[in-house]
Design an enzyme around this catalytic site. Sequence first.
Site, short mmCIF file in Angstrom:
data_model
loop_
_atom_site.label_atom_id
_atom_site.label_comp_id
_atom_site.label_asym_id
_atom_site.label_seq_id
_atom_site.Cartn_x
_atom_site.Cartn_y
_atom_site.Cartn_z
N HIS A 27 -3.65 7.15 1.43
CA HIS A 27 -3.80 5.78 1.07
C HIS A 27 -5.25 5.41 1.39
O HIS A 27 -5.61 5.56 2.78
CB HIS A 27 -3.07 4.63 1.43
CG HIS A 27 -3.63 3.23 1.55
ND1 HIS A 27 -4.03 2.71 0.26
CD2 HIS A 27 -3.45 2.47 2.33
CE1 HIS A 27 -4.20 1.41 0.55
NE2 HIS A 27 -4.04 1.15 1.81
N CYS A 45 0.90 -1.03 -0.03
CA CYS A 45 -0.02 0.08 0.06
C CYS A 45 0.80 1.05 0.12
O CYS A 45 0.18 2.41 -0.24
CB CYS A 45 -1.03 -0.05 1.26
SG CYS A 45 -2.01 -1.37 1.25
N ASN A 59 -10.03 -0.72 -0.63
CA ASN A 59 -8.60 -0.63 -0.56
C ASN A 59 -8.07 -1.02 -1.76
O ASN A 59 -7.93 -2.43 -2.08
CB ASN A 59 -8.14 -1.31 0.71
CG ASN A 59 -6.63 -1.23 1.00
OD1 ASN A 59 -5.85 -0.94 0.05
ND2 ASN A 59 -6.29 -1.39 2.09
#
Length: 327
Positions: free
Chosen positions: A254, A112, A284
Amino acid sequence: MKGKICGTGAYVPQNRMDNDQIATFVDTNDEWIKERTGVEARHIAGTEETTVSMAVMAGKRALANAGITAEEIDLLIVSTTSSNLILPCTACEVQKELGANRATCFDLSAACTGFLLAYNTALAYLNSGVYHTALLIGSECLSNLMDWKDRGTCILFGDGAGAVVLKGTDGDMYFPVTHSDGTKGEALTCKSRHDWSNLYDDSGASAMQDQMHRIGMDGQAVFRFAVKRVPEIIGEVLTQNHMSKEDIALYVLHQANKRIVEAVAKRLDEPIEKFPMNLQEYGNTSSASIPILLDDLHQSGKLHEGDKLVLAGFGAGLTWGAVIVEW
């Protein structure tokens, strides 16, 4: 020399899976998911869509948005942990499809935080004068790594790709800040596809659904890590560049979890309006989340010339970082 984002692009699969669909095969419901994560839907790659194909589409759109040709790219970095290929690298496949024949190409794997680290890597090359125009892509097909029986993870993640074109321009570079802590790596794991020791069971049947080859996460540990480290590193990058919160138009984080974003805003004592979110639609998407959000903001006219943004990534490793971008 500094890096200037001069084009953005994104691609997400057409197949949209909302929370009610998730609830048909795992013990959960729409209200439970939204309350704990903010996610309402995610996009899942179809049989003909791959990490490479999504990266190609996002890259094409970023090039078109920047008004340049693929031949002008001399550095092409793809951030991914979920490529459909081991060899050749995803970036070289993207180069082939785009016709970016002059580009040096390689992949970067940092989950990520990957897009942020790819941005910083390109920035260093541009600042040194080695390269002049970079195409940076975050592309993930996380649905292939999901344990679809684990409601702690399958509700969170989605597939997609985002891209930016970064050009070297005159001016002073904003210094990024990044950190890693490998001792905390067990909080978010996925055993390598390169380890085939558990590929087959005793009968010879495929055992790829084995948990060892799927994403595993200690959700509480990741949450505690993010809400502590992200505000710290944003403060650190502001101090490093002699700036204050008042200088920042937006914080582009993020897109992991709505509660994480809200907690970061609270700890920084900044209005939530400065923290745009699109995780409700995409979930996500790991290293694709920041460039997808940048493209959403750009296409909707929410970014203006001269705006200063903080990009902040955090995830497996554990890794985290922040950088200031002037639009």
